[in-house]
Write an enzyme that holds these catalytic residues in place. Structure first.
Site, PDB file in Angstrom:
ATOM      1  N   ARG A  45       0.835  -1.200   0.000  1.00 25.22           N
ATOM      2  CA  ARG A  45       0.000   0.000   0.000  1.00 25.22           C
ATOM      3  C   ARG A  45       0.863   1.240   0.000  1.00 25.22           C
ATOM      4  O   ARG A  45       2.044   1.209   0.360  1.00 25.22           O
ATOM      5  CB  ARG A  45      -0.933   0.044   1.212  1.00 25.22           C
ATOM      6  CG  ARG A  45      -0.227   0.025   2.575  1.00 25.22           C
ATOM      7  CD  ARG A  45      -0.115   1.368   3.242  1.00 25.22           C
ATOM      8  NE  ARG A  45       0.643   1.299   4.475  1.00 25.22           N
ATOM      9  CZ  ARG A  45       1.932   1.554   4.577  1.00 25.22           C
ATOM     10  NH1 ARG A  45       2.637   1.905   3.517  1.00 25.22           N
ATOM     11  NH2 ARG A  45       2.555   1.493   5.743  1.00 25.22           N
TER      12      ARG A  45
ATOM     13  N   GLU B 128       0.278   9.800   8.919  1.00 31.20           N
ATOM     14  CA  GLU B 128       1.433   8.960   9.266  1.00 31.20           C
ATOM     15  C   GLU B 128       1.655   8.897  10.772  1.00 31.20           C
ATOM     16  O   GLU B 128       1.598   9.917  11.452  1.00 31.20           O
ATOM     17  CB  GLU B 128       2.672   9.543   8.569  1.00 31.20           C
ATOM     18  CG  GLU B 128       3.541   8.502   7.922  1.00 31.20           C
ATOM     19  CD  GLU B 128       2.795   7.685   6.865  1.00 31.20           C
ATOM     20  OE1 GLU B 128       2.338   6.576   7.195  1.00 31.20           O
ATOM     21  OE2 GLU B 128       2.702   8.143   5.718  1.00 31.20           O
ATOM     22  N   HIS B 129       1.902   7.700  11.260  1.00 28.30           N
ATOM     23  CA  HIS B 129       2.153   7.455  12.682  1.00 28.30           C
ATOM     24  C   HIS B 129       0.993   7.934  13.551  1.00 28.30           C
ATOM     25  O   HIS B 129       1.218   8.526  14.625  1.00 28.30           O
ATOM     26  CB  HIS B 129       3.460   8.135  13.135  1.00 28.30           C
ATOM     27  CG  HIS B 129       4.683   7.432  12.634  1.00 28.30           C
ATOM     28  ND1 HIS B 129       5.172   6.287  13.217  1.00 28.30           N
ATOM     29  CD2 HIS B 129       5.497   7.689  11.570  1.00 28.30           C
ATOM     30  CE1 HIS B 129       6.257   5.885  12.558  1.00 28.30           C
ATOM     31  NE2 HIS B 129       6.467   6.712  11.541  1.00 28.30           N
TER      32      HIS B 129
ATOM     33  N   ASP C 265      -2.162   5.854  13.312  1.00 31.11           N
ATOM     34  CA  ASP C 265      -3.109   4.728  13.462  1.00 31.11           C
ATOM     35  C   ASP C 265      -2.994   4.106  14.850  1.00 31.11           C
ATOM     36  O   ASP C 265      -4.008   3.820  15.495  1.00 31.11           O
ATOM     37  CB  ASP C 265      -2.944   3.673  12.339  1.00 31.11           C
ATOM     38  CG  ASP C 265      -1.541   3.103  12.177  1.00 31.11           C
ATOM     39  OD1 ASP C 265      -0.592   3.600  12.823  1.00 31.11           O
ATOM     40  OD2 ASP C 265      -1.396   2.140  11.393  1.00 31.11           O
TER      41      ASP C 265
ATOM     42  N   GLY D  91       8.544   1.178   3.373  1.00 34.68           N
ATOM     43  CA  GLY D  91       7.336   1.921   3.738  1.00 34.68           C
ATOM     44  C   GLY D  91       6.146   1.611   2.850  1.00 34.68           C
ATOM     45  O   GLY D  91       5.150   2.339   2.860  1.00 34.68           O
TER      46      GLY D  91
ATOM     47  N   SER E  44       4.761  -1.453   2.968  1.00 37.34           N
ATOM     48  CA  SER E  44       4.054  -2.514   3.665  1.00 37.34           C
ATOM     49  C   SER E  44       4.308  -3.917   3.120  1.00 37.34           C
ATOM     50  O   SER E  44       3.390  -4.740   3.029  1.00 37.34           O
ATOM     51  CB  SER E  44       2.555  -2.191   3.625  1.00 37.34           C
ATOM     52  OG  SER E  44       1.869  -2.992   4.519  1.00 37.34           O
ATOM     53  N   SER E  45       5.563  -4.194   2.804  1.00 37.54           N
ATOM     54  CA  SER E  45       5.883  -5.562   2.385  1.00 37.54           C
ATOM     55  C   SER E  45       5.710  -6.519   3.570  1.00 37.54           C
ATOM     56  O   SER E  45       5.301  -7.667   3.398  1.00 37.54           O
ATOM     57  CB  SER E  45       7.312  -5.636   1.849  1.00 37.54           C
ATOM     58  OG  SER E  45       8.229  -5.185   2.812  1.00 37.54           O
TER      59      SER E  45
ATOM     60  N   ASP F  18      -2.047  -1.013   7.725  1.00 36.48           N
ATOM     61  CA  ASP F  18      -1.536  -1.827   6.622  1.00 36.48           C
ATOM     62  C   ASP F  18      -2.395  -3.066   6.398  1.00 36.48           C
ATOM     63  O   ASP F  18      -2.728  -3.419   5.264  1.00 36.48           O
ATOM     64  CB  ASP F  18      -0.083  -2.232   6.915  1.00 36.48           C
ATOM     65  CG  ASP F  18       0.804  -1.017   7.145  1.00 36.48           C
ATOM     66  OD1 ASP F  18       0.341   0.100   6.868  1.00 36.48           O
ATOM     67  OD2 ASP F  18       1.936  -1.185   7.593  1.00 36.48           O
TER      68      ASP F  18
ATOM     69  N   LYS G  86      12.410  -2.015  10.148  1.00 34.68           N
ATOM     70  CA  LYS G  86      11.908  -1.386  11.377  1.00 34.68           C
ATOM     71  C   LYS G  86      12.007  -2.316  12.584  1.00 34.68           C
ATOM     72  O   LYS G  86      12.322  -1.887  13.684  1.00 34.68           O
ATOM     73  CB  LYS G  86      10.450  -0.957  11.209  1.00 34.68           C
ATOM     74  CG  LYS G  86      10.253   0.510  10.931  1.00 34.68           C
ATOM     75  CD  LYS G  86      10.412   0.886   9.468  1.00 34.68           C
ATOM     76  CE  LYS G  86       9.283   0.367   8.612  1.00 34.68           C
ATOM     77  NZ  LYS G  86       9.524   0.604   7.176  1.00 34.68           N
TER      78      LYS G  86
HETATM   79  P1  NG1 Z   1       5.429   0.445   7.594  1.00 37.39           P
HETATM   80  O1  NG1 Z   1       5.897   1.632   6.882  1.00 37.39           O
HETATM   81  O2  NG1 Z   1       4.894  -0.586   6.674  1.00 37.39           O
HETATM   82  O3  NG1 Z   1       6.432  -0.125   8.535  1.00 37.39           O
HETATM   83  C1  NG1 Z   1       4.188   1.230   9.858  1.00 37.39           C
HETATM   84  C2  NG1 Z   1       3.027   0.571  10.607  1.00 37.39           C
HETATM   85  C3  NG1 Z   1       1.693   1.275  10.350  1.00 37.39           C
HETATM   86  C4  NG1 Z   1       1.809   2.761  10.561  1.00 37.39           C
HETATM   87  C5  NG1 Z   1       2.989   3.321   9.750  1.00 37.39           C
HETATM   88  C6  NG1 Z   1       3.235   4.784   9.991  1.00 37.39           C
HETATM   89  C7  NG1 Z   1       3.051  -1.832  10.986  1.00 37.39           C
HETATM   90  C8  NG1 Z   1       2.766  -3.169  10.427  1.00 37.39           C
HETATM   91  N1  NG1 Z   1       2.872  -0.808  10.170  1.00 37.39           N
HETATM   92  O4  NG1 Z   1       4.147   0.913   8.504  1.00 37.39           O
HETATM   93  O5  NG1 Z   1       0.691   0.705  11.178  1.00 37.39           O
HETATM   94  O6  NG1 Z   1       1.913   3.080  11.924  1.00 37.39           O
HETATM   95  O7  NG1 Z   1       4.192   2.625  10.055  1.00 37.39           O
HETATM   96  O8  NG1 Z   1       2.135   5.550   9.639  1.00 37.39           O
HETATM   97  O9  NG1 Z   1       3.445  -1.721  12.131  1.00 37.39           O
HETATM   98 MG    MG Z   2       5.743  -2.826   7.698  1.00 37.92          MG
END
Ligand code: NG1
Ligand code: MG
Length: 463
Positions: A47, A53-54, A56, A148, A150-151, A195, A239
């Protein structure tokens, strides 16, 4: 292609022409590896988050859309309880375990750990008393890793969907989103549900406004005449192998608890900034103002936080921190909370503008919100990096009306909103100014810089 409603399971459908070659190749590799044919193929997409951002995990709504890039998994069941995982890409090693007992690694997790999260999530939610089906799985994915997009959640969601199907279970898309949101926490990062929700609830042709507690998704038609372009900074960060993400989650939790305590609320129950707003019954702008009055911009020390909340360090550790943030001594509460309330507000403004997108200046106003979002991520949330900041500036110079980092940040991608009639010139200029000069970036430009349309949600292909 037909899509089911959110209270139904994802649809079972024929393989679309556009995916045929890739799925045939996946099934051929499956047969070579496992000496049998797969029963079905599960698919879950990545997605791009347009704005929000940050927030949810603070209880606030977000505005993502699914992209075309995805994870596909060919799956067969077996008569024992073995779990075999392999990947088309040989850089990801094979993994074999038992579906009845396995452990999930949290620090520097390898790819298969995300699959184990999805499998465990379904087994637990179904309350399976019999042993789950053993499975042989072959994976192919084309979502850029740690970027970023969402893999990680696509792997979790695809594995959850495959496990559901292999065991003859049926969960609705909303339930699947909820299950996968929770089980991805087994990897150690305490993310929100953006995600996994967009992965299951996406619909081709529309972005989604997603609300939480409970999960709900509403269509958002994007304005005509603009195209969203993803550009990868080519900096990677896994992350789950750092504590950056959970430090932010914990800072937001402590900000909620201190705001709650200052307002005489039961602070132990206030784990998200949205909980405090709800309990006080005030607006997001009021909350931003309260942050200015009640929190100081200087970092809080751990002792100071304990003093305000009236707890010992041990109590704070167990009440509010995560296992990978126990060592943290300083917390930036003012700036993090200010980002969250202002970003939550920008999401609502973005959605409202998309709804009444007749006005001439709509596109520029949307672009301004995206630019403000990036500035807030960079300055208040400190989740950008020099390469992302550079890329955002290049995109704006090349004609984007708005540009921002997308996903968790610290690395990975930007999303830009570009007038469709200037798209080709934009792509050329970004390629020249950001990618062409650097050999690493240049070699990755095809998969790193692309226009995208809202894609569909997770699905199972019958073979
Ligand atoms: P990504 O970028 O996929 O690591 C993460 C969190 C989201 C959201 C975003 C920031 C997971 C699975 N995904 O996404 O829920 O907080 O960062 O907006 O933790
Ligand atoms: Mg992720």
């Amino acid at each position: 292609m037909e899509e089911s409603s959110t209270d139904q399971p994802p649809v079972l459908c024929e393989t679309p022409q556009s995916q045929k070659k890739r799925i045939d190749d996946l099934c051929a590799s499956f047969e070579t590896k496992y000496k049998k044919k797969p029963l079905f193929v599960a698919r879950a997409s990545g997605r791009v988050n347009l704005i929000g951002e940050h927030i949810d995990y603070c209880g606030y709504s977000v505005l993502p859309m699914a992209i075309e890039q995805d994870i596909i998994m060919a799956v067969a069941t077996n008569d024992n309880t073995e779990l075999h995982l392999s990947n088309i890409n040989l850089k990801f090693n094979d993994f074999v375990t038992s579906v009845t007992s396995f452990s999930i690694v949290q620090s520097k997790p390898e790819w298969h750990n995300y699959i184990l999260c999805g499998i465990r999530g379904i087994i637990e939610r179904a309350g399976m008393t019999d042993a789950p089906q053993g499975m042989s799985i072959m994976v192919d994915g084309n979502i850029p890793n740690s970027a970023g997009l969402s893999s990680s959640s696509a792997l979790v969601c695809c594995a959850g969907l495959a496990t559901m199907q292999a065991n003859g279970l049926a969960f609705s898309k909303t339930e699947l989103a909820d299950i996968c949101m929770r089980c991805e926490h087994y990897i150690g990062t305490q993310g929100g549900g953006m995600d996994q929700s967009i992965c299951f609830l996406a619909k081709a042709g529309t972005a989604k406004h997603i609300e939480f507690n409970p999960i709900r998704a509403h269509d958002v038609s994007l304005p005509e005449g603009v195209t969203f372009v993803v550009a990868n900074s080519c900096v990677e960060l896994q992350k789950a192998s750092t504590s950056h993400f959970n430090i932010r989650v914990v800072e937001c939790r402590l900000a909620s608890q201190i705001l709650a305590k200052s307002k005489g609320l039961e602070w132990r129950k206030m784990r998200r900034l949205a909980d405090v707003e709800k309990a006080l019954g005030v607006s997001l702008s009021d909350m931003e103002e309260l942050v200015g009055q009640l929190l100081h911009p200087k970092s809080y020390t751990k002792e100071e936080v304990c003093g305000i909340l009236g707890v010992s360090q041990d109590e704070l550790n167990s009440e509010s921190l995560s296992p990978n943030t126990l060592h943290v001594q300083y917390f930036k509460l003012h700036n993090r909370a200010k980002h969250v309330f202002s970003e939550a507000n920008r999401v609502l403004k973005f959605k409202a503008l998309c709804k009444d997108s007749g006005a001439e200046d709509t596109a520029q106003l949307l672009g301004d919100l995206m630019n403000d979002s990036h500035a807030s991520c960079r300055d208040l949330y400190e989740c950008s990096c020099p390469e992302l900041d550079e890329l955002v500036e290049v995109c704006k110079r090349a004609g984007a009306l708005g540009s921002r980092l997308t996903g968790a940040g610290w690395a990975g991608c930007t999303v830009s909103m570009v007038p469709t009639d200037a798209l080709q010139a934009f792509l050329k200029q970004v390629e020249d100014e950001f990618y062409a000069k650097d050999p690493n970036r240049r070699s990755k430009v095809t998969e790193s810089l692309f226009a995208t349309q809202p894609g569909r949600g997770a699905v199972i292909y019958q073979l």
